[in-house]
Design an enzyme around this catalytic site. Structure first.
Site, mmCIF file in Angstrom:
data_model
loop_
_atom_site.group_PDB
_atom_site.id
_atom_site.type_symbol
_atom_site.label_atom_id
_atom_site.label_comp_id
_atom_site.label_asym_id
_atom_site.label_seq_id
_atom_site.Cartn_x
_atom_site.Cartn_y
_atom_site.Cartn_z
ATOM 1 N N GLY A 1 0.824 -1.209 0.000
ATOM 2 C CA GLY A 1 0.000 0.000 0.000
ATOM 3 C C GLY A 1 0.852 1.251 0.000
ATOM 4 N N GLU B 1 9.938 4.408 6.977
ATOM 5 C CA GLU B 1 9.963 2.940 7.063
ATOM 6 C C GLU B 1 10.827 2.532 8.258
ATOM 7 O OE1 GLU B 1 8.674 0.029 5.611
ATOM 8 O OE2 GLU B 1 9.958 -0.842 7.165
ATOM 9 N N GLY C 1 6.267 -6.468 3.075
ATOM 10 C CA GLY C 1 5.993 -7.889 2.895
ATOM 11 C C GLY C 1 6.526 -8.456 1.587
ATOM 12 N N VAL D 1 7.686 4.842 13.355
ATOM 13 C CA VAL D 1 6.644 5.723 13.890
ATOM 14 C C VAL D 1 6.165 5.157 15.225
ATOM 15 C CG1 VAL D 1 4.356 6.698 13.475
ATOM 16 C CG2 VAL D 1 5.973 6.416 11.572
ATOM 17 N N GLU E 1 -2.581 -24.296 -2.145
ATOM 18 C CA GLU E 1 -1.420 -24.001 -2.997
ATOM 19 C C GLU E 1 -0.270 -24.933 -2.678
ATOM 20 O OE1 GLU E 1 -0.736 -19.835 -2.256
ATOM 21 O OE2 GLU E 1 -2.474 -19.240 -3.471
ATOM 22 N N HIS F 1 -1.050 -13.714 6.663
ATOM 23 C CA HIS F 1 -1.992 -12.851 5.945
ATOM 24 C C HIS F 1 -2.906 -12.121 6.927
ATOM 25 C CE1 HIS F 1 -1.741 -15.967 2.386
ATOM 26 N NE2 HIS F 1 -0.640 -15.247 2.496
ATOM 27 N N GLY G 1 -3.304 -3.780 4.159
ATOM 28 C CA GLY G 1 -4.119 -4.965 4.424
ATOM 29 C C GLY G 1 -5.240 -4.728 5.415
HETATM 30 C C1 LIG Z 1 6.135 -15.640 4.856
HETATM 31 C C2 LIG Z 1 5.097 -14.856 4.085
HETATM 32 C C3 LIG Z 1 4.722 -15.286 2.816
HETATM 33 C C4 LIG Z 1 3.750 -14.574 2.102
HETATM 34 N N1 LIG Z 1 3.423 -14.967 0.826
HETATM 35 C C5 LIG Z 1 2.506 -14.267 0.121
HETATM 36 C C6 LIG Z 1 2.203 -14.613 -1.228
HETATM 37 O O1 LIG Z 1 2.759 -15.547 -1.803
HETATM 38 N N2 LIG Z 1 1.275 -13.858 -1.882
HETATM 39 C C7 LIG Z 1 0.637 -12.791 -1.289
HETATM 40 O O2 LIG Z 1 -0.200 -12.167 -1.919
HETATM 41 N N3 LIG Z 1 0.911 -12.454 -0.022
HETATM 42 C C8 LIG Z 1 1.832 -13.141 0.690
HETATM 43 N N4 LIG Z 1 2.140 -12.759 1.968
HETATM 44 C C9 LIG Z 1 1.392 -11.636 2.562
HETATM 45 C C10 LIG Z 1 1.874 -10.278 2.070
HETATM 46 O O3 LIG Z 1 3.257 -10.158 2.323
HETATM 47 C C11 LIG Z 1 1.104 -9.185 2.825
HETATM 48 O O4 LIG Z 1 -0.282 -9.407 2.669
HETATM 49 C C12 LIG Z 1 1.448 -7.808 2.306
HETATM 50 O O5 LIG Z 1 2.825 -7.553 2.398
HETATM 51 C C13 LIG Z 1 0.697 -6.744 3.100
HETATM 52 O O6 LIG Z 1 0.890 -5.508 2.457
HETATM 53 P P1 LIG Z 1 0.646 -4.164 3.255
HETATM 54 O O7 LIG Z 1 0.722 -3.048 2.291
HETATM 55 O O8 LIG Z 1 -0.582 -4.322 4.075
HETATM 56 O O9 LIG Z 1 1.844 -4.053 4.327
HETATM 57 P P2 LIG Z 1 3.322 -4.579 4.356
HETATM 58 O O10 LIG Z 1 3.747 -5.093 3.041
HETATM 59 O O11 LIG Z 1 3.422 -5.474 5.540
HETATM 60 O O12 LIG Z 1 4.141 -3.237 4.625
HETATM 61 C C14 LIG Z 1 4.048 -2.511 5.825
HETATM 62 C C15 LIG Z 1 5.358 -1.768 6.022
HETATM 63 O O13 LIG Z 1 5.219 -0.851 7.105
HETATM 64 C C16 LIG Z 1 6.378 -0.882 7.909
HETATM 65 N N5 LIG Z 1 6.012 -0.450 9.263
HETATM 66 C C17 LIG Z 1 5.264 -1.126 10.158
HETATM 67 N N6 LIG Z 1 5.142 -0.417 11.293
HETATM 68 C C18 LIG Z 1 5.824 0.727 11.108
HETATM 69 C C19 LIG Z 1 6.081 1.852 11.946
HETATM 70 N N7 LIG Z 1 5.571 1.936 13.183
HETATM 71 N N8 LIG Z 1 6.858 2.852 11.468
HETATM 72 C C20 LIG Z 1 7.375 2.778 10.200
HETATM 73 N N9 LIG Z 1 7.170 1.715 9.378
HETATM 74 C C21 LIG Z 1 6.385 0.714 9.819
HETATM 75 C C22 LIG Z 1 6.820 -2.335 7.845
HETATM 76 O O14 LIG Z 1 8.182 -2.493 8.196
HETATM 77 C C23 LIG Z 1 6.528 -2.678 6.390
HETATM 78 O O15 LIG Z 1 7.626 -2.387 5.567
HETATM 79 C C24 LIG Z 1 3.134 -13.431 2.686
HETATM 80 C C25 LIG Z 1 3.528 -12.999 3.952
HETATM 81 C C26 LIG Z 1 4.506 -13.691 4.644
HETATM 82 C C27 LIG Z 1 4.903 -13.193 6.001
#
Ligand SMILES: Cc1cc2nc3c(=O)[nH]c(=O)nc-3n(C[C@H](O)[C@H](O)[C@H](O)COP(=O)(O)OP(=O)(O)OC[C@H]3O[C@@H](n4cnc5c(N)ncnc54)[C@H](O)[C@@H]3O)c2cc1C
Length: 528
Positions: A54, A73, A141, A276, A386, A468, A496
């Site tokens: 996001g 980040e 992620g 943050v 899967e 997830h 998410g």
């Molecule tokens: C082992 C594993 C395998 C996965 N495999 C898949 C897959 O094959 N396909 C799929 O679709 N999804 C998969 N996922 C899920 C996917 O990674 C997540 O759904 C996705 O990354 C979520 O996106 P997001 O934008 O919500 O946040 P994220 O991608 O989690 O990003 C959030 C970011 O915010 C940062 N952050 C958090 N708190 C703070 C703070 N207080 N201050 C500053 N920065 C902060 C974090 O460090 C991170 O970089 C997997 C997840 C894991 C753990």
């Protein structure tokens, strides 16, 4: 510019070097006056918290719209690709860098190992009755995921978002995201290679019990995997690495597409190792973002406070809920909707294993997922299965199935604990995972019963785990249809936590990124 051209330009930029190098190119080299001024700036029109799916979309689209934007980040920029060395550790070589600020490992097939709390690549939060895993680093992620890029079936999408158009997502947003991330299915020569024996066995067993596995797009870089197979780079994806990153760059993480494109606009600054800790508002109604700076080994070096007119909270489900529930309950953002924090779900994630005897497994098995099946009505809840692998099986002929469900009922709540001043998942019980657990194990048992030579296999694994985590700030409930938080002008959530507890039988990244793209198009078009 069309998506293919846009993507080629971004890949060209990404190939040119690290994000740090791109930052030097756009803001000035470290040590120059221009750079010092840029680095000391604390007031921005827009701040994005988090550089995952996001956050990366928000950063790129704000930058392209000419808005000066700071991305904050908490994690590091990892020195990937590295053709020769293991950068972050793996199941066979547990090191502190695998986990965000943890003191002990707690991961399938990892021997319990003491760790130093450092700025590691994955957060694993031990909540009551559920472990939650998510990325921590520049790229979020996308560093730790397995790249499966799939939508839910149409009928579950429409049930989750009755006021969104499936046709619009199917023809505009899903294709746009797939093109940006570079998702594609596994080439046949890789599928037929020794490290993917487990994929062929999974497909054969599923066919034997009456299913038709379909090819799933993922964001692995097949060119890098060809090099791994040829022995010109260190084996990573073909040796099963993925959960803690692929050091050789075998994944097309956000650090190769959205994020370099955002920095290349010259409008976006990224501050890593900047966590943050609190959100609030100035008397004039602007947003405040309190941060602490960290070293890679997890030491806090100082604090700062930033201000902005528009705040995009994209910290991932776990941390967005932590930040917003704490802000509401401590009164720093008192007008946040009362429903923020509720409606969390684990996407029905389940992990099942069995052992087989019909083919030798080979010394190591590859991580990319080649195929999957969908089981709409056969089990307790609709379920996608899967074909995954288990790093740590060490040549044992073990098959691993990841399943996720469309469970619309079981939900949890993030609540603020005044005593510890922490936000925790308050009310998750093992019962809430049961329908998904039953569905996953029923499918596994069906293969055990239906395929000669297959026997149950299990890890001693005392917890439930979701990779997830979803929900808490549901789209069209806590926000409007574009992630604008109700009653808080200038505050957006794009991650998410918008997804209402289940993707509807799919992995989350495609849905999260597509919803963020649609939201940003409207936010940019409408000026907020
Ligand atoms: C082992 C594993 C395998 C996965 N495999 C898949 C897959 O094959 N396909 C799929 O679709 N999804 C998969 N996922 C899920 C996917 O990674 C997540 O759904 C996705 O990354 C979520 O996106 P997001 O934008 O919500 O946040 P994220 O991608 O989690 O990003 C959030 C970011 O915010 C940062 N952050 C958090 N708190 C703070 C703070 N207080 N201050 C500053 N920065 C902060 C974090 O460090 C991170 O970089 C997997 C997840 C894991 C753990």
């Amino acid at each position: 510019m069309n998506e293919q051209m846009e993507r080629r330009r971004f890949l060209g930029l990404a190939a040119g070097g690290t994000l740090a190098a791109l930052t030097s190119a756009t803001l000035g080299a470290p040590g120059t006056l221009g750079r010092a001024l840029a680095d000391s700036r604390t007031d921005f029109p827009a701040i994005v918290i988090g550089s995952g799916f996001g956050g990366a979309v928000a950063a790129l689209r704000l930058g392209q719209a000419g808005v000066d934007t700071l991305v904050v980040e908490r994690g590091r920029e990892w020195p990937i690709p590295n053709d020769r060395d293991l950068v972050t550790g793996n199941q066979d070589h547990p090191v502190s860098q695998m986990f965000w600020m943890r003191r002990i490992t707690d991961w399938p097939a990892v021997v319990p190992t003491l760790l130093s709390p450092v700025a590691g690549i994955m957060e694993l939060s031990s909540e009551a009755n559920l472990n939650i895993a998510c990325g921590a680093g520049v790229g979020g992620g996308s560093l730790v995921y397995t790249g499966v890029t799939v939508p839910p079936p149409r009928k579950y999408f429409e049930r989750l978002y009755p006021r969104l158009s499936w046709e619009e997502f199917d023809t505009v947003w899903f294709p746009k995201v797939r093109a940006m991330l570079g998702a594609s299915t596994m080439p046949d020569d890789i599928y037929n290679s020794a490290p993917f024996t487990h994929s062929r066995v999974w497909d054969a067993h599923m066919s034997k019990v009456g299913y038709s596995p379909e090819l799933l797009p993922s964001t692995f870089d097949w060119d890098v995997i060809h090099k791994e197979l040829a022995g010109t780079v260190r084996p990573s994806a073909i040796a099963g690495e993925t959960d803690f990153g692929c050091s050789d760059g075998a994944k097309k993480s956000l650090t190769r597409n959205y994020l370099p494109a955002a920095l290349a606009t010259g409008k976006v600054q990224l501050r890593s190792l900047t966590e943050v800790v609190a959100l609030g508002r100035t008397p004039a109604g602007r947003y405040t973002v309190d941060v602490r700076h960290l070293t890679p080994d997890g030491k806090a070096t100082g604090t700062e406070s930033y201000v902005c007119d528009r705040l995009f909270v994209c910290a991932g489900t776990l941390n967005t809920n932590r930040l917003l529930v704490a802000a509401r309950e401590t009164g720093t953002l008192p007008d946040l909707p009362a429903d923020i924090g509720s409606g969390f779900g684990d996407n029905g994630d389940q992990f099942n294993l069995y052992a087989y005897t019909d083919l030798p497994a080979g010394p190591s098995q590859g991580s990319p997922c080649r195929s999957g099946t969908f089981h709409d009505t056969e089990f307790d809840v609709p379920m996608r299965a899967e074909s995954w692998q288990l790093l740590g099986a060490h040549g044992l002929p073990v098959i691993h199935t990841l399943s996720m469900t469309a469970d619309f009922d079981n939900r949890g709540t993030f609540a603020y604990d005044k005593l510890t001043r922490k936000v925790k998942l308050a009310d998750w019980t093992r019962e809430k995972s049961k329908p998904s657990e039953n569905a996953g194990s029923a499918l596994n048992q069906k293969v055990v019963n239906g395929v000669p030579g297959v026997v149950p296999y299990s890890l001693t694994w005392p917890f439930t785990l979701t990779a997830h985590p979803l929900g808490g700030v549901a789209l069209d409930r806590s926000t409007d249809l574009f992630g604008r938080v109700k009653g808080n002008k200038g505050l957006y959530v794009l991650d998410g936590s918008l997804i209402p507890g289940t993707v509807g039988g799919a992995n989350p990244s495609l849905s999260i990124t597509a919803i963020a793209e649609r939201a940003m198009a409207a936010i940019v078009r409408e000026g907020g």
